[in-house]
Design a protein around this motif. Structure first.
Motif, PDB file in Angstrom:
ATOM      1  N   GLY A 127       0.800  -1.232   0.000  1.00 38.04           N
ATOM      2  CA  GLY A 127       0.000   0.000   0.000  1.00 38.04           C
ATOM      3  C   GLY A 127       0.828   1.274   0.000  1.00 38.04           C
ATOM      4  O   GLY A 127       0.503   2.238  -0.698  1.00 38.04           O
ATOM      5  N   ALA A 128       1.913   1.300   0.774  1.00 35.48           N
ATOM      6  CA  ALA A 128       2.753   2.499   0.838  1.00 35.48           C
ATOM      7  C   ALA A 128       3.325   2.820  -0.547  1.00 35.48           C
ATOM      8  O   ALA A 128       3.310   3.968  -1.000  1.00 35.48           O
ATOM      9  N   GLY A 129       3.816   1.785  -1.226  1.00 32.37           N
ATOM     10  CA  GLY A 129       4.357   1.975  -2.580  1.00 32.37           C
ATOM     11  C   GLY A 129       3.285   2.407  -3.559  1.00 32.37           C
ATOM     12  O   GLY A 129       3.529   3.231  -4.446  1.00 32.37           O
ATOM     13  N   PHE A 130       2.069   1.870  -3.391  1.00 36.09           N
ATOM     14  CA  PHE A 130       0.934   2.245  -4.245  1.00 36.09           C
ATOM     15  C   PHE A 130       0.674   3.746  -4.148  1.00 36.09           C
ATOM     16  O   PHE A 130       0.563   4.444  -5.165  1.00 36.09           O
ATOM     17  N   PHE A 131       0.602   4.283  -2.919  1.00 36.51           N
ATOM     18  CA  PHE A 131       0.341   5.720  -2.740  1.00 36.51           C
ATOM     19  C   PHE A 131       1.502   6.559  -3.264  1.00 36.51           C
ATOM     20  O   PHE A 131       1.284   7.629  -3.835  1.00 36.51           O
ATOM     21  N   ALA A 132       2.710   6.064  -3.076  1.00 33.24           N
ATOM     22  CA  ALA A 132       3.886   6.801  -3.551  1.00 33.24           C
ATOM     23  C   ALA A 132       3.898   6.896  -5.080  1.00 33.24           C
ATOM     24  O   ALA A 132       4.198   7.948  -5.649  1.00 33.24           O
ATOM     25  N   LEU A 133       3.531   5.785  -5.738  1.00 27.62           N
ATOM     26  CA  LEU A 133       3.540   5.760  -7.211  1.00 27.62           C
ATOM     27  C   LEU A 133       2.358   6.494  -7.828  1.00 27.62           C
ATOM     28  O   LEU A 133       2.476   7.086  -8.897  1.00 27.62           O
ATOM     29  N   ARG A 134       1.210   6.446  -7.167  1.00 28.04           N
ATOM     30  CA  ARG A 134      -0.013   7.016  -7.727  1.00 28.04           C
ATOM     31  C   ARG A 134      -0.192   8.497  -7.411  1.00 28.04           C
ATOM     32  O   ARG A 134      -1.205   9.092  -7.755  1.00 28.04           O
ATOM     33  N   ARG A 168      10.031   5.507 -10.520  1.00 26.80           N
ATOM     34  CA  ARG A 168       8.960   5.689 -11.524  1.00 26.80           C
ATOM     35  C   ARG A 168       9.496   5.395 -12.924  1.00 26.80           C
ATOM     36  O   ARG A 168       8.812   4.784 -13.734  1.00 26.80           O
ATOM     37  N   GLU A 169      10.720   5.859 -13.188  1.00 29.08           N
ATOM     38  CA  GLU A 169      11.325   5.662 -14.519  1.00 29.08           C
ATOM     39  C   GLU A 169      11.436   4.189 -14.875  1.00 29.08           C
ATOM     40  O   GLU A 169      11.157   3.780 -15.991  1.00 29.08           O
ATOM     41  N   ARG A 170      11.842   3.381 -13.905  1.00 31.20           N
ATOM     42  CA  ARG A 170      12.009   1.955 -14.204  1.00 31.20           C
ATOM     43  C   ARG A 170      10.746   1.148 -13.935  1.00 31.20           C
ATOM     44  O   ARG A 170      10.772  -0.074 -13.912  1.00 31.20           O
ATOM     45  N   LYS A 171       9.623   1.887 -13.749  1.00 30.15           N
ATOM     46  CA  LYS A 171       8.311   1.242 -13.567  1.00 30.15           C
ATOM     47  C   LYS A 171       8.348   0.178 -12.465  1.00 30.15           C
ATOM     48  O   LYS A 171       7.916  -0.958 -12.660  1.00 30.15           O
ATOM     49  N   SER A 173       7.371  -1.852  -9.142  1.00 31.81           N
ATOM     50  CA  SER A 173       6.068  -2.268  -8.613  1.00 31.81           C
ATOM     51  C   SER A 173       5.829  -1.598  -7.262  1.00 31.81           C
ATOM     52  O   SER A 173       6.757  -1.090  -6.623  1.00 31.81           O
ATOM     53  N   SER A 174       4.579  -1.622  -6.826  1.00 34.66           N
ATOM     54  CA  SER A 174       4.234  -1.053  -5.513  1.00 34.66           C
ATOM     55  C   SER A 174       5.060  -1.706  -4.411  1.00 34.66           C
ATOM     56  O   SER A 174       5.554  -1.027  -3.504  1.00 34.66           O
ATOM     57  N   GLN A 175       5.222  -3.030  -4.486  1.00 29.82           N
ATOM     58  CA  GLN A 175       5.975  -3.718  -3.441  1.00 29.82           C
ATOM     59  C   GLN A 175       7.450  -3.322  -3.462  1.00 29.82           C
ATOM     60  O   GLN A 175       8.068  -3.141  -2.404  1.00 29.82           O
ATOM     61  N   GLU A 176       8.021  -3.155  -4.668  1.00 28.53           N
ATOM     62  CA  GLU A 176       9.423  -2.722  -4.764  1.00 28.53           C
ATOM     63  C   GLU A 176       9.613  -1.347  -4.132  1.00 28.53           C
ATOM     64  O   GLU A 176      10.594  -1.103  -3.428  1.00 28.53           O
ATOM     65  N   VAL A 177       8.645  -0.457  -4.368  1.00 29.67           N
ATOM     66  CA  VAL A 177       8.740   0.891  -3.794  1.00 29.67           C
ATOM     67  C   VAL A 177       8.615   0.823  -2.268  1.00 29.67           C
ATOM     68  O   VAL A 177       9.371   1.467  -1.543  1.00 29.67           O
TER      69      VAL A 177
END
Length: 195
Positions: A127-134, A168-171, A173-177
């Motif tokens: 979830g944390a990565g999801f919010f960071a990416l979105r 973001r550049e290397r796309k 995943s939420s979990q990676e972030v």
């Protein structure tokens, strides 16, 4: 004076002397724009401690059960908390969290999703990565160092922003972030636990 500021002031009066709170790194938190603060989670008091040490007003997700009693629910809403259903994907809560960031506010998250029983840092949820990416939020790792029972001061350390542009550049995943964010928190803990 609005309710949030009154309660923040009262909590400062109680918590700072009781736990001898020391704060470092607030200069890493931008004064404007969306901010996502991600912290380790060792106590039910953690949201209060972040709330009184972050210079900006901070929003939190809180488990839905806390809002079932009208008085407590109303009180929590005045403190910018909003409900989330635990154990399932709560689309409404996800939307609300993204709205908070879209409106240039500060969102506080505990990526582990639950308190650590022994104080060690657990695995972060995606979830944390999801919010960071979105969002376009500046992502700040934070570590609460110490315990609420020790006579030693409780230290709250805000780290430098996680470099989101590369992720973001290397796309990623939420979990990676999330894993990058957790690494940022772990780095702060490792650096400060023995100081």
């Amino acid at each position: 004076m609005e309710m949030y500021k009154i309660i923040k002031s009262l909590c400062k009066v109680v918590f700072y002397p009781k736990y001898r709170i020391q704060v470092e790194g607030v200069e890493n938190i931008p004064k404007e724009g969306p901010v996502l603060i991600c912290s380790n989670h060792i106590s039910n008091y953690d949201p209060i401690v972040l709330g009184i040490t972050v210079p900006r007003e901070i929003y939190f997700m809180a488990k839905e059960e806390l809002f079932e009693k009208k008085v407590i629910g109303s009180f929590l809403r005045k403190l910018h908390a909003f409900p989330v259903k635990r154990g399932m994907r709560d689309r409404q809560a996800l939307r609300r969290a993204l709205e908070v960031l879209d409106e240039n506010h500060t969102l506080g998250l505990f990526p582990e999703g639950t308190r650590s029983k022994d104080g060690t840092l657990g695995k972060g949820l995606a979830g944390a990565g999801f919010f960071a990416l979105r969002s376009q939020a500046t992502v700040i790792p934070c570590a609460i160092v110490g315990t609420y029972k020790s006579k030693d001061p409780l230290r709250v350390v805000y780290g430098k922003p996680i470099p989101m542009a590369q992720l973001r550049e290397r796309k990623a995943s939420s979990q990676e972030v999330t894993d990058e964010i957790m690494e940022g928190i772990r780095h702060i803990l490792d650096k400060n636990e023995h100081n």
